[in-house]
Structure formats: structure tokens, C-alpha cells
Write a protein that holds these residues in place. Structure first.
Motif, mmCIF file in Angstrom:
data_model
loop_
_atom_site.group_PDB
_atom_site.id
_atom_site.type_symbol
_atom_site.label_atom_id
_atom_site.label_comp_id
_atom_site.label_asym_id
_atom_site.label_seq_id
_atom_site.Cartn_x
_atom_site.Cartn_y
_atom_site.Cartn_z
ATOM 1 N N SER A 1 2.252 0.479 3.919
ATOM 2 C CA SER A 1 2.286 -0.852 4.524
ATOM 3 C C SER A 1 2.674 -1.912 3.505
ATOM 4 O O SER A 1 2.451 -1.757 2.297
ATOM 5 N N VAL A 2 3.254 -3.004 4.025
ATOM 6 C CA VAL A 2 3.658 -4.141 3.212
ATOM 7 C C VAL A 2 3.054 -5.410 3.812
ATOM 8 O O VAL A 2 3.077 -5.603 5.031
ATOM 9 N N ASN A 3 2.530 -6.247 2.943
ATOM 10 C CA ASN A 3 1.912 -7.517 3.332
ATOM 11 C C ASN A 3 0.691 -7.321 4.229
ATOM 12 O O ASN A 3 0.484 -8.036 5.223
ATOM 13 N N THR A 4 -0.131 -6.360 3.845
ATOM 14 C CA THR A 4 -1.467 -6.189 4.406
ATOM 15 C C THR A 4 -2.462 -6.323 3.261
ATOM 16 O O THR A 4 -2.089 -6.198 2.091
ATOM 17 N N PRO A 5 -3.729 -6.588 3.542
ATOM 18 C CA PRO A 5 -4.707 -6.670 2.458
ATOM 19 C C PRO A 5 -4.819 -5.347 1.692
ATOM 20 O O PRO A 5 -4.803 -4.268 2.296
ATOM 21 N N ILE A 6 -4.916 -5.454 0.374
ATOM 22 C CA ILE A 6 -5.147 -4.282 -0.473
ATOM 23 C C ILE A 6 -6.298 -4.596 -1.421
ATOM 24 O O ILE A 6 -6.717 -5.750 -1.545
ATOM 25 N N VAL A 7 -6.805 -3.575 -2.076
ATOM 26 C CA VAL A 7 -7.910 -3.745 -3.024
ATOM 27 C C VAL A 7 -7.519 -3.148 -4.368
ATOM 28 O O VAL A 7 -7.049 -2.015 -4.443
ATOM 29 N N ILE A 8 -7.710 -3.929 -5.418
ATOM 30 C CA ILE A 8 -7.557 -3.452 -6.788
ATOM 31 C C ILE A 8 -8.777 -3.917 -7.576
ATOM 32 O O ILE A 8 -9.094 -5.095 -7.592
ATOM 33 N N GLY A 9 -9.452 -2.968 -8.208
ATOM 34 C CA GLY A 9 -10.607 -3.318 -9.028
ATOM 35 C C GLY A 9 -11.685 -4.044 -8.261
ATOM 36 O O GLY A 9 -12.287 -4.973 -8.784
ATOM 37 N N SER A 10 -11.914 -3.686 -7.020
ATOM 38 C CA SER A 10 -12.934 -4.253 -6.131
ATOM 39 C C SER A 10 -12.577 -5.646 -5.614
ATOM 40 O O SER A 10 -13.375 -6.279 -4.928
ATOM 41 N N ILE B 1 5.096 -12.280 -6.742
ATOM 42 C CA ILE B 1 4.712 -11.164 -7.607
ATOM 43 C C ILE B 1 4.443 -9.976 -6.703
ATOM 44 O O ILE B 1 3.679 -10.085 -5.734
ATOM 45 N N LEU B 2 5.067 -8.852 -6.983
ATOM 46 C CA LEU B 2 4.838 -7.635 -6.212
ATOM 47 C C LEU B 2 3.547 -6.989 -6.696
ATOM 48 O O LEU B 2 3.375 -6.747 -7.889
ATOM 49 N N VAL B 3 2.628 -6.731 -5.760
ATOM 50 C CA VAL B 3 1.307 -6.190 -6.101
ATOM 51 C C VAL B 3 1.120 -4.882 -5.338
ATOM 52 O O VAL B 3 1.149 -4.876 -4.105
ATOM 53 N N VAL B 4 0.905 -3.792 -6.070
ATOM 54 C CA VAL B 4 0.950 -2.458 -5.479
ATOM 55 C C VAL B 4 -0.357 -1.708 -5.728
ATOM 56 O O VAL B 4 -0.870 -1.683 -6.855
ATOM 57 N N SER B 5 -0.868 -1.085 -4.671
ATOM 58 C CA SER B 5 -2.086 -0.290 -4.778
ATOM 59 C C SER B 5 -1.880 1.046 -4.062
ATOM 60 O O SER B 5 -1.460 1.061 -2.902
ATOM 61 N N PRO B 6 -2.172 2.168 -4.727
ATOM 62 C CA PRO B 6 -2.049 3.463 -4.064
ATOM 63 C C PRO B 6 -3.270 3.747 -3.190
ATOM 64 O O PRO B 6 -4.364 3.243 -3.449
ATOM 65 N N THR B 7 -3.083 4.557 -2.159
ATOM 66 C CA THR B 7 -4.181 4.883 -1.261
ATOM 67 C C THR B 7 -5.194 5.816 -1.898
ATOM 68 O O THR B 7 -6.314 5.940 -1.413
ATOM 69 N N SER B 8 -4.805 6.487 -2.963
ATOM 70 C CA SER B 8 -5.738 7.237 -3.799
ATOM 71 C C SER B 8 -5.211 7.172 -5.230
ATOM 72 O O SER B 8 -4.020 6.923 -5.442
ATOM 73 N N PRO B 9 -6.077 7.374 -6.229
ATOM 74 C CA PRO B 9 -5.663 7.149 -7.614
ATOM 75 C C PRO B 9 -4.418 7.945 -8.004
ATOM 76 O O PRO B 9 -4.294 9.126 -7.687
ATOM 77 N N SER C 1 0.861 -1.180 0.000
ATOM 78 C CA SER C 1 0.000 0.000 0.000
ATOM 79 C C SER C 1 0.898 1.230 0.000
ATOM 80 O O SER C 1 1.706 1.419 0.928
ATOM 81 N N VAL C 2 0.782 2.042 -1.056
ATOM 82 C CA VAL C 2 1.670 3.193 -1.220
ATOM 83 C C VAL C 2 0.867 4.496 -1.266
ATOM 84 O O VAL C 2 -0.317 4.505 -1.623
ATOM 85 N N ALA C 3 1.529 5.574 -0.907
ATOM 86 C CA ALA C 3 0.930 6.896 -1.042
ATOM 87 C C ALA C 3 0.989 7.333 -2.506
ATOM 88 O O ALA C 3 1.854 6.871 -3.258
ATOM 89 N N PRO C 4 0.088 8.212 -2.945
ATOM 90 C CA PRO C 4 0.149 8.689 -4.327
ATOM 91 C C PRO C 4 1.458 9.432 -4.592
ATOM 92 O O PRO C 4 1.905 10.253 -3.782
#
Length: 233
Positions: free
Chosen positions: A148-157, A82-90, A61-64
């Protein structure tokens, strides 16, 4: 998701024999086998065509506009991830490039999936490092904000948890929950056996209307067959 910034270490992973089996099926089959769920959506596209991979998710989970936590996540990766990354806002900034990919490759990471931008596309293709992103952008990032690293994230619902299996190819990206990996494999195998029979029938001239029992459905829906009117003149 936790309210604090945290890096979880030593997270459980799906056995690699299951991961590799899921890779062989591909995104579309896996998605259908899960009851048409787990698909991260059409925004995530491969930056170069032809790759088909699966791996254990290391989530970030990364900051914009900030890839600090992505760098922190590299230490938590291992071969087959596989590294999977989601920003906290678009954000469509280019979080990753060939330098970052070199570091991931050295650790045996199979691919990157990010709901952000990516850059150095030509170099990544030359390296043979697969990546799926929601944008391509030359705009870079800073390294200043916690996440955060290795916490739940959401991509595309879709909720992605560390150790879930990410399956990615030219059709997009799907997530298989770790606890469901074997069940999804079983369902994929059943689906593929059915497809072999269906393809054989189509090759011999059968119609989907008959194979899938669609004539009755069309009739029930009130669709009528009628002779086409003559062409004027």
C-alpha cells in the motif's frame, strides 16, 4: 491500517513553510518540543553524515524482500516530499540504491527514510541524496508482491501518516503529525530561546546543578556529600 492493498492519491500535505521551519530546528529539538515523542528510534541512521532535511511523508508498506510498492509510490511524490518505507515484517535487504534515488531526485523528493536496508552508499553520497535506513546491504529485492501507498505505517512504535512532517539529521528521524506542525514550531522556538540563556549562563561559569535546581533534587533523593577518604600509602 486498511486490510486491502491500496494506493491513495491526492493526499493532503503540510504547508512547505512549516516543513522548512521544522527542518531548521533538527530532530532532537523537535523530539523534545513534542514532549519527547515522535522519535523513530536509534536503528535508523543516515547513510552519510551532515544532511538535515524535512519533508512531507509519502508512506509505503512493502513486503519483505520486495520493493514493488516503493516504485508505485514514486508516482505519488512531489517536490518537498520524503519517501517513508516500512516492511510488513523485518527485512534488511537493500531496497534502494542510486538508480532509485535518481528517479526520486527528478521529482524533487528530498530524502528517503526506510526501515529496511539500502545499498550503493558511495553513489548516493556522490549524488547528495540523503537517506536514513536500519541497515546497509548489497542483497537486492524482487518486484512481485502487493502493498500500500499513503496509508498509515509504523516505524519504531511511531505512527506515520501521509502528509506528516518527517525531520531527519545526524541525530536520527522524527515525525511531526500534520495537525501539530505549527504548535511544535512554537514549542521549538520557546525551547531555543531558553537554550540561548542557558548556554550564556554556562559560558559564564554557572553549573547545571544550580540552573536546573538539581541540588534540591539530589538532597531529596538522599544523596550525601562526604569528604573523600585518604589514599593509602
Amino acid at each position: 491500517m486498511p486490510s486491502r492493498n491500496v494506493i491513495f492519491v491526492g493526499t493532503a500535505r503540510t504547508p512547505m513553510d512549516l516543513v522548512d521551519r521544522l527542518a531548521s530546528f533538527g530532530t532532537a529539538t523537535v523530539h523534545e518540543a513534542m514532549g519527547r515523542s515522535g522519535y523513530l528510534g536509534p536503528r535508523l541512521r543516515p547513510i552519510w553524515a551532515g544532511a538535515r532535511v524535512a519533508g512531507n511523508a509519502v508512506t509505503v508498506s512493502v513486503a519483505p524482500g520486495d520493493n514493488l510498492m516503493a516504485h508505485a509510490a514514486v508516482e505519488q511524490t512531489t517536490a518537498g516530499d520524503i519517501l517513508v518505507v516500512s516492511p510488513t515484517s523485518p527485512c534488511t535487504d537493500g531496497y534502494f540504491g542510486d538508480v532509485f534515488a535518481t528517479s526520486l531526485t527528478q521529482r524533487g523528493v528530498r530524502a528517503l527514510v526506510t526501515d529496511t536496508g539500502i545499498r550503493d552508499v558511495a553513489e548516493l553520497k556522490e549524488l547528495g541524496f540523503p537517506a536514513w535506513s536500519s541497515a546497509v546491504s548489497a542483497q537486492g529485492t524482487v518486484k512481485a508482491t502487493p502493498g500500500s501507498v499513503n496509508t498509515p505505517i509504523v516505524i519504531g512504535s511511531v505512527m506515520i501518516r501521509p502528509g506528516d512532517v518527517i525531520v531527519a539529521d545526524d541525530d536520527g528521524v522524527a515525525c511531526v503529525p500534520r495537525a501539530q506542525a505549527q504548535h511544535v514550531i512554537d514549542q521549538c522556538e520557546i525551547r531555543l530561546r531558553k537554550e540561548v540563556d542557558i548556554k550564556r549562563a554556562f559560558a559564564s561559569g554557572a553549573l547545571g546543578l544550580d540552573l536546573y535546581g538539581l541540588r534540591e533534587l539530589i538532597d531529596e533523593l538522599g544523596v550525601e556529600y562526604s569528604q573523600a577518604p585518604p589514599i593509602p600509602g
